[in-house]
Design an enzyme around this catalytic site. Structure first.
Site, PDB file in Angstrom:
ATOM      1  N   LEU A  42     -43.773  -3.003  -5.347  1.00 40.77           N
ATOM      2  CA  LEU A  42     -43.567  -4.269  -6.045  1.00 40.77           C
ATOM      3  C   LEU A  42     -42.443  -5.010  -5.333  1.00 40.77           C
ATOM      4  O   LEU A  42     -41.393  -4.433  -5.054  1.00 40.77           O
ATOM      5  CB  LEU A  42     -43.176  -4.043  -7.511  1.00 40.77           C
ATOM      6  CG  LEU A  42     -44.286  -3.770  -8.523  1.00 40.77           C
ATOM      7  CD1 LEU A  42     -43.678  -3.479  -9.894  1.00 40.77           C
ATOM      8  CD2 LEU A  42     -45.256  -4.946  -8.629  1.00 40.77           C
ATOM      9  N   ASP A  43     -42.651  -6.292  -5.042  1.00 41.03           N
ATOM     10  CA  ASP A  43     -41.601  -7.094  -4.417  1.00 41.03           C
ATOM     11  C   ASP A  43     -40.382  -7.162  -5.326  1.00 41.03           C
ATOM     12  O   ASP A  43     -40.498  -7.004  -6.549  1.00 41.03           O
ATOM     13  CB  ASP A  43     -42.104  -8.516  -4.149  1.00 41.03           C
ATOM     14  CG  ASP A  43     -43.156  -8.564  -3.048  1.00 41.03           C
ATOM     15  OD1 ASP A  43     -43.181  -7.626  -2.230  1.00 41.03           O
ATOM     16  OD2 ASP A  43     -43.935  -9.531  -3.017  1.00 41.03           O
ATOM     17  N   PRO A  44     -39.197  -7.437  -4.758  1.00 44.08           N
ATOM     18  CA  PRO A  44     -37.989  -7.543  -5.594  1.00 44.08           C
ATOM     19  C   PRO A  44     -38.115  -8.546  -6.739  1.00 44.08           C
ATOM     20  O   PRO A  44     -37.591  -8.318  -7.830  1.00 44.08           O
ATOM     21  CB  PRO A  44     -36.918  -7.977  -4.588  1.00 44.08           C
ATOM     22  CG  PRO A  44     -37.356  -7.360  -3.297  1.00 44.08           C
ATOM     23  CD  PRO A  44     -38.860  -7.479  -3.313  1.00 44.08           C
TER      24      PRO A  44
END
EC number: 5.4.99.25
Length: 387
Positions: A42-44
């Site tokens: 998951l992206d930040p």
């Protein structure tokens, strides 16, 4: 104190502002286990379901990564960004502005070219529904985002993009089983910051925009940022992602998942096994002697718990090896004698058609992952030690 190494899964509700690796590091530190991994980055900026495996359960991750997923997201229409999300720089496109005015004239009575106009959400609802149904459901070809972790000749695409190099990624097949518009909000932005909220007033230079809340269920490998980009491109007005929350990975879902794609008999007790987390900061001195501050992921556990008590609390909230295996793939109940045969690398007389977890139900013993050997036999491809 010495511990036996446990195995299982934690469903982490990842907070915004930290990487998936930060969450893995938090679990590794809390459980005092080296072998920890996650089932899909998951992206930040994204929040939600991050399936983290520890111990022998890490060998189930390849199966879990391939599961379909559900996301809830907000797509902003009317502008573009360099990264197709709110982390990038805003790109104001003259053609997109012109197209917006054309849509304004078509979807409203008396829409006038040259004036910023916030389109009625009811008119947008119909247009979006038709556009999505025609172009973004079922089996489609998707070009991944330039700022992605895909490797090109050994280098990450996002590294090449940051260096200003041309990045060409080939389209890949993905499946969109659900793309539902949940809510629409119309307003204006200044166009200076990608994450700025919509406002109702149209000041001088204001850019009309639309925030569209959606729920998307899709195959593994689908880029939601790319869907936002492509929806905006199809409409001719530009689009990017401002919010992303993953609510489900296969059978592993957060309590707020509303996809309805998990059959009641297949549901796992996610309320018991979900661990929330929050973002904090840590300050340290790097190798160059510089003081650095960065975000870290902190697992939410009852106040006052530390050390072994905190570790045990997390283990109590983890899915066991058996629960993890049954959630990760089809399962086959076997006898203790068959489990012994599999651990010696021998075939058993069972008919299966796909990779399957072989489990002794009486003892909750996950013996192996097996696959089809021939029409009447199955063979082990991954063997787990007797717990």
């Amino acid at each position: 104190m010495l511990h036996t190494t446990p195995s299982g899964l934690l469903i982490i509700d990842k907070p915004q502002g930290v990487t998936s690796f930060d969450a893995v590091a938090a679990v590794r530190g809390a459980l005092h286990i080296k072998k920890v991994g996650h089932a899909g980055t998951l992206d930040p900026m994204a929040t939600g379901t991050l399936v983290i495996a520890f111990g022998h359960a890490t060998r189930l991750l390849n199966a879990i990564v391939a599961h379909d997923k559900t996301y809830e997201a907000t797509i902003r229409l009317g502008l573009r960004t360099t990264t197709d999300d709110a982390e990038g720089e805003v790109l104001v496109d003259g053609e997109a502005r012109s197209r917006w005015q054309t849509l304004s004239a078509q979807l409203t009575e008396g829409g006038q070219s040259g004036e910023p106009t916030a389109l009625p959400t009811a008119s947008w609802q119909d247009l979006l529904t038709r556009t999505i149904a025609t172009n973004f459901t079922g089996d489609i070809e998707q070009v991944p985002n330039t700022f992605s972790a895909i490797k090109i000749n050994g280098q990450r695409a996002y590294d090449l993009a940051r260096e200003g190099k041309d990045v060409e990624l080939k389209p890949r097949p993905v499946t969109i089983s659900e793309f539902t518009v949940l809510d629409i909000r119309s307003g204006f932005v200044a166009g200076e910051q990608a994450a700025e909220p919509l406002r109702e007033d149209a000041n001088t230079g204001a850019i009309p925009a639309l925030d569209v809340d959606v729920r998307i269920s899709c195959s593994s490998g689908t880029y939601i940022r790319a869907l936002a980009r492509d929806l905006g491109k199809e409409l001719g007005v530009g689009g990017y992602l401002t919010r992303l929350r993953r609510t489900r990975v296969g059978r592993f879902a957060l309590p707020d998942d509303a996809s309805g794609l998990i059959a009641p008999e297949a549901m796992l007790d996610t309320r018991t096994h979900t661990v929330t987390a929050h973002t904090d900061q840590k300050t340290f001195t790097n190798r160059e002697g510089q003081t650095v501050t960065r975000n870290k992921c902190v697992l939410d556990t009852p106040e006052g718990l530390a050390g072994d008590e905190r570790r045990n609390w997390l283990l109590d909230h983890a899915l066991t090896m058996e629960q993890a295996a049954r959630g990760a793939m089809p399962a086959l109940d076997i006898t203790p004698e068959e489990a012994s045969e599999l651990r010696f690398g021998r075939r058993i007389e069972r008919t299966i058609s796909e990779p399957t977890a072989a489990i002794v139900p009486q003892t909750h013993d996950v013996a192996a992952i097996i696959e089809r050997a021939n029409a009447h036999q199955a063979k082990p491809v991954t063997v787990f030690p007797l717990a």
